[in-house]
Design an enzyme around this catalytic site. Structure first.
Site, PDB file in Angstrom:
ATOM      1  N   HIS A  25      48.928  40.797  48.227  1.00 48.79           N
ATOM      2  CA  HIS A  25      48.517  39.860  49.289  1.00 48.79           C
ATOM      3  C   HIS A  25      48.565  38.410  48.837  1.00 48.79           C
ATOM      4  O   HIS A  25      48.004  37.538  49.492  1.00 48.79           O
ATOM      5  CB  HIS A  25      47.116  40.228  49.807  1.00 48.79           C
ATOM      6  CG  HIS A  25      47.087  41.520  50.557  1.00 48.79           C
ATOM      7  ND1 HIS A  25      45.947  42.293  50.698  1.00 48.79           N
ATOM      8  CD2 HIS A  25      48.068  42.205  51.212  1.00 48.79           C
ATOM      9  CE1 HIS A  25      46.232  43.383  51.408  1.00 48.79           C
ATOM     10  NE2 HIS A  25      47.515  43.350  51.720  1.00 48.79           N
ATOM     11  N   GLY A  70      37.970  50.640  43.860  1.00 45.62           N
ATOM     12  CA  GLY A  70      37.225  49.641  44.636  1.00 45.62           C
ATOM     13  C   GLY A  70      37.812  49.317  45.988  1.00 45.62           C
ATOM     14  O   GLY A  70      37.796  48.168  46.416  1.00 45.62           O
ATOM     15  N   THR A  71      38.326  50.306  46.662  1.00 49.82           N
ATOM     16  CA  THR A  71      38.932  50.041  47.963  1.00 49.82           C
ATOM     17  C   THR A  71      38.516  51.096  48.964  1.00 49.82           C
ATOM     18  O   THR A  71      39.265  52.013  49.256  1.00 49.82           O
ATOM     19  CB  THR A  71      40.467  50.070  47.885  1.00 49.82           C
ATOM     20  OG1 THR A  71      40.843  51.375  47.460  1.00 49.82           O
ATOM     21  CG2 THR A  71      41.011  49.060  46.944  1.00 49.82           C
ATOM     22  N   ASN A 101      34.896  54.436  43.000  1.00 44.75           N
ATOM     23  CA  ASN A 101      34.230  53.615  44.002  1.00 44.75           C
ATOM     24  C   ASN A 101      32.731  53.618  43.825  1.00 44.75           C
ATOM     25  O   ASN A 101      32.167  54.542  43.244  1.00 44.75           O
ATOM     26  CB  ASN A 101      34.570  54.127  45.409  1.00 44.75           C
ATOM     27  CG  ASN A 101      35.229  53.043  46.229  1.00 44.75           C
ATOM     28  OD1 ASN A 101      34.889  51.870  46.098  1.00 44.75           O
ATOM     29  ND2 ASN A 101      36.172  53.430  47.059  1.00 44.75           N
TER      30      ASN A 101
END
Ligand SMILES: [Zn+2]
Length: 284
Positions: free
Chosen positions: A139, A229-230, A255
């Site tokens: 991104h 972490g998503t 997570n």
């Protein structure tokens, strides 16, 4: 149910050929980075997800630049945490060969804070052997700018504080209860090559991710995918573990909370803070 066995996971890791890491906001949470995704992602009175769009840019470049100026200022003082360093060590042969001796690694991050690369740069500059893993910021990066002119190829890292004088202090003006300042177009960051407007080189909602072809190739060749972490993956990142799974690869999810989104394809699930769990479970 996904396995939680570290021993079984290490067995898979040690035989892996191609590892794909997909990371997101949870990795940077311990560094104090706000996510701006999902519910409550607001800046001033605006929904942050709407500001990071081409439509918002065309409507109000002053506001969009103020938002990204704010985020640059927020991130510039932040440091990588142990989760970033553990994943960076996996990109360095010295460490990776101790846990996954035959593996290549591609780390695709959705984060635009630059902390994954910062951690790798630090390890790399202190090491005699260069990194052989790849980090892809799918991104973009808050500190990159790109020219908006279609016939100009200017693209650069920009660490200026503030990025231009007119944006400096805009946040304080609003925080003090004053009306949102309007920065004239002429006073926004401009291209040193062609003098047209610059924009942050981040991928806005609806835009094509960076290096998508390379990312898909990495997913198709991966036999192990680490999802870090998503919990709320944005497309197409959400499809990457599915692709690895469909090709017969293993998927391990790290997570803070149990992750129902990946329960179908997760072979392993490790619940806990990324900054401590990644290093502990990978063993790097
Ligand atoms: Zn230009």
């Amino acid at each position: 149910m996904p396995s939680t066995s570290i021993e079984d996971f290490r067995g898979i890791l040690s035989n892996a050929r191609n590892i794909l890491v997909v990371s997101g906001a949870g990795l940077s949470a311990a560094s104090g980075i706000a996510t701006f995704r999902g519910q409550g992602g607001r800046w001033r009175k605006y929904d942050a997800s709407i500001l990071a769009t081409l439509a918002a840019w065309h409507e109000n470049q002053s506001r969009v630049w103020q938002f990204f100026h704010y985020r640059r200022e927020e991130v510039r003082s932040k440091r990588p945490n142990d989760g970033h360093y553990a994943l960076a060590r996996m990109c360095m042969p010295k460490w990776r060969r101790t846990v996954a001796p035959n593996a290549t690694i591609v780390h695709v991050t959705q984060n635009i804070d630059g902390l994954c690369l910062e951690a790798l740069d630090e390890l790399s500059s202190a090491s005699e052997e260069p990194p052989d893993g790849t980090i892809i910021e799918m991104h973009g990066n808050l500190f990159d700018v790109v020219c908006t002119a279609f016939d100009c190829d200017y693209r650069a890292k920009n660490m200026d504080y503030p990025i231009c004088p007119a944006l400096g202090g805009t946040e304080a003006i609003v925080a003090a209860g004053n009306v949102e300042p309007v920065v004239r177009r002429a006073d926004l960051p401009h291209c040193p090559k062609c003098q047209q407007l610059l924009r942050p080189d981040v991928v806005w909602f609806g835009e094509r991710p960076k290096q998508i072809q390379r990312i898909l190739e990495a997913a198709d060749s991966a036999d192990l995918c680490l999802v870090v972490g998503t919990s709320s993956l944005v497309q197409p990142a959400s499809k990457l573990p599915e692709r690895v799974h469909a090709n017969g690869g293993k998927v391990a999810v790290f997570n803070l909370e149990p992750n129902t989104n990946h329960s179908d394809e997760a072979d392993f699930e490790f619940v806990g803070p990324c900054e401590s769990e990644i290093a502990r479970i990978l063993g790097v």
